[in-house]
Enzyme design. Structure first.
Site, PDB file in Angstrom:
ATOM      1  NE  ARG A  93      -2.550   1.027   3.547  1.00 55.33           N
ATOM      2  CZ  ARG A  93      -3.303   0.892   4.639  1.00 55.33           C
ATOM      3  NH1 ARG A  93      -4.602   0.653   4.523  1.00 55.33           N
ATOM      4  NH2 ARG A  93      -2.771   0.995   5.848  1.00 55.33           N
TER       5      ARG A  93
ATOM      6  CE  LYS B 277      -2.671   4.644   7.392  1.00 56.47           C
ATOM      7  NZ  LYS B 277      -4.105   4.883   7.643  1.00 56.47           N
TER       8      LYS B 277
ATOM      9  CD  GLU C  57     -11.927   6.270   4.460  1.00 59.37           C
ATOM     10  OE1 GLU C  57     -11.140   6.193   5.428  1.00 59.37           O
ATOM     11  OE2 GLU C  57     -11.611   5.964   3.305  1.00 59.37           O
TER      12      GLU C  57
END
Length: 419
Positions: free
Chosen positions: A163, A265, A301
């Protein structure tokens, strides 16, 4: 390593006080401004008989961006691991300074090399560093758990490495290889083994950072990058612990937009939620649930968690389409749920579906699985049970956490054991 030698080399991070069971002199030092000051007991130690060894490079102070780095020995070996006594029953989710951090650098050629362990401490950056001026930075989060036999378990570290690579590509940054990332995590955890909580008391939170540390004035990728890992023992993320949390739906402020960076992220994603989150907490809510910014009716989210909606045997969660972070706990819960016979749907989930749901829960590295007790939308509050986990979320939470902690056979091959 003798306790006196350990304490003598600590960076000026926090106030050290003498143990009533130790003759170490007290040393008062100033706390750096970037650390959240977490109150905990003096650093007393218990002996736990284990064997651990790992080879580390020496710190090259001349090339290090860190002040007053401590040079480590060529090898780290101990027959006894010291467990820090820090009120393990009262761990929250805040920074507790530990012993070591890991640092590795690269230039624009994209090759990271020369990774080193250093004493945890302040870092030095140019005022024109890319991360400070243009937000060129990413972070990851994963955990280590201690088993009853003192073995340490990591949970799916290669997924965090992958990721980070995906996020780095979006942010025009080089990144460590998967192998470099995982090995760096292992070294950092072993060097801080005494800070891994006893079984059932919490976990060691691991925070890898990737940032543009090179100086840049015009808008451009930084000429140098730093990969850094620090760790902290943690308990529950929400103050409610595993009790149900209360969310409010935000339909004016948005976390991410199509084509943006919501699916990686990057550090800027989290600063963007602070305004709505602060307002929600001031009004008694635990956190904020965001909607899509186009139609303003589809769930995305929570500030730092993915969301799941349960109806009968069907578990629904918003599909990953560029504005939602592909959570590793989310991915794991989906696989666990399907293995338990649930039907899992990754799709557009309308906010109105919350009104008829049997259960709602959140997932994330920090929270693992957190039951939602209520959601407020446009002034209307919907409750799902305020006594604890629902039947489905309890089943999934138990299955996943038992696997993470090594209490059940890892048929998924997700855990990595550190001896």
């Amino acid at each position: 390593m003798e306790i006196n030698a350990v304490l003598a080399h600590f960076q000026p991070n926090y106030l050290l006080r003498p143990s009533p069971r130790s003759s170490v002199s007290s040393t008062a030092v100033a706390a750096p401004t970037f650390l959240h000051r977490t109150r905990f007991s003096p650093p007393l130690f218990h002996k736990i008989e284990v064997s651990a060894s790992a080879s580390y490079r020496n710190v090259n102070e001349a090339n290090s961006p860190f002040k007053s780095a401590v040079v480590l020995a060529d090898s780290y070996s101990s027959e006894a691991s010291e467990l820090a006594e820090i009120e393990w029953d009262n761990l929250g989710f805040g920074v507790i300074p530990t012993d070591y951090m890991y640092m590795m650098k690269c230039t624009q050629d994209g090759s990271f090399s020369g990774g080193e362990l250093q004493r945890f401490g302040n870092i030095e950056l140019s005022p024109s560093a890319g991360v400070l001026n243009y937000g060129q930075g990413l972070f990851e989060g994963l955990k280590a758990y201690r088993k009853e036999d003192d073995t340490i378990l990591l949970f799916r570290p290669e997924e965090n490495a992958l990721r980070m690579k995906q996020g780095a590509e979006r942010m025009c940054m080089p990144s460590p290889t998967v192998e470099q990332f995982v090995e760096a995590v292992k070294e950092t955890v072993l060097a801080n083994k005494r800070w891994v909580p006893p079984p059932g008391k919490g976990s060691l939170y691991i925070r890898p950072l990737l940032m543009g540390s090179g100086a840049v004035l015009g808008l451009a990728p930084a000429p140098e990058y730093t990969f850094l890992i620090y760790v902290s023992p943690v308990g529950n993320y929400f103050k409610e612990g595993v009790a149900p949390i209360n969310l409010i739906v935000e339909d004016k402020l948005h976390r991410a937009t199509p084509g943006g960076t919501g699916g990686v992220k990057t550090i800027g994603n989290y600063a963007a939620v602070l305004k709505a989150q602060s307002a929600a907490k001031a009004n008694g809510y635990s956190d904020v649930l965001y909607l899509d910014c186009v139609h303003k009716k589809y769930l995305e989210e929570v500030s730092s968690c993915n969301i799941f909606v349960v109806k009968g045997n069907v578990i629904s969660t918003p599909a990953i389409k560029g504005t939602i972070l592909p959570g590793i706990t989310r991915k794991s819960i989906i696989d666990v749920a399907r293995s338990q016979g649930f039907q899992v749907e990754e799709r557009l989930v309308e906010v109105e579906e919350l009104l008829d749901a049997d259960e709602v829960f959140c997932t994330g590295t920090a929270v693992v699985v957190s039951p939602v007790g209520s959601i407020t939308y446009k002034g209307k509050r919907v409750s799902y049970g305020l006594d604890g986990f629902g039947a489905v979320s309890q089943q999934l939470y138990s299955q996943l956490t038992r696997l993470q902690m090594g209490l059940t056979e890892d048929k998924m091959n997700w855990t990595v054991e550190l001896n």
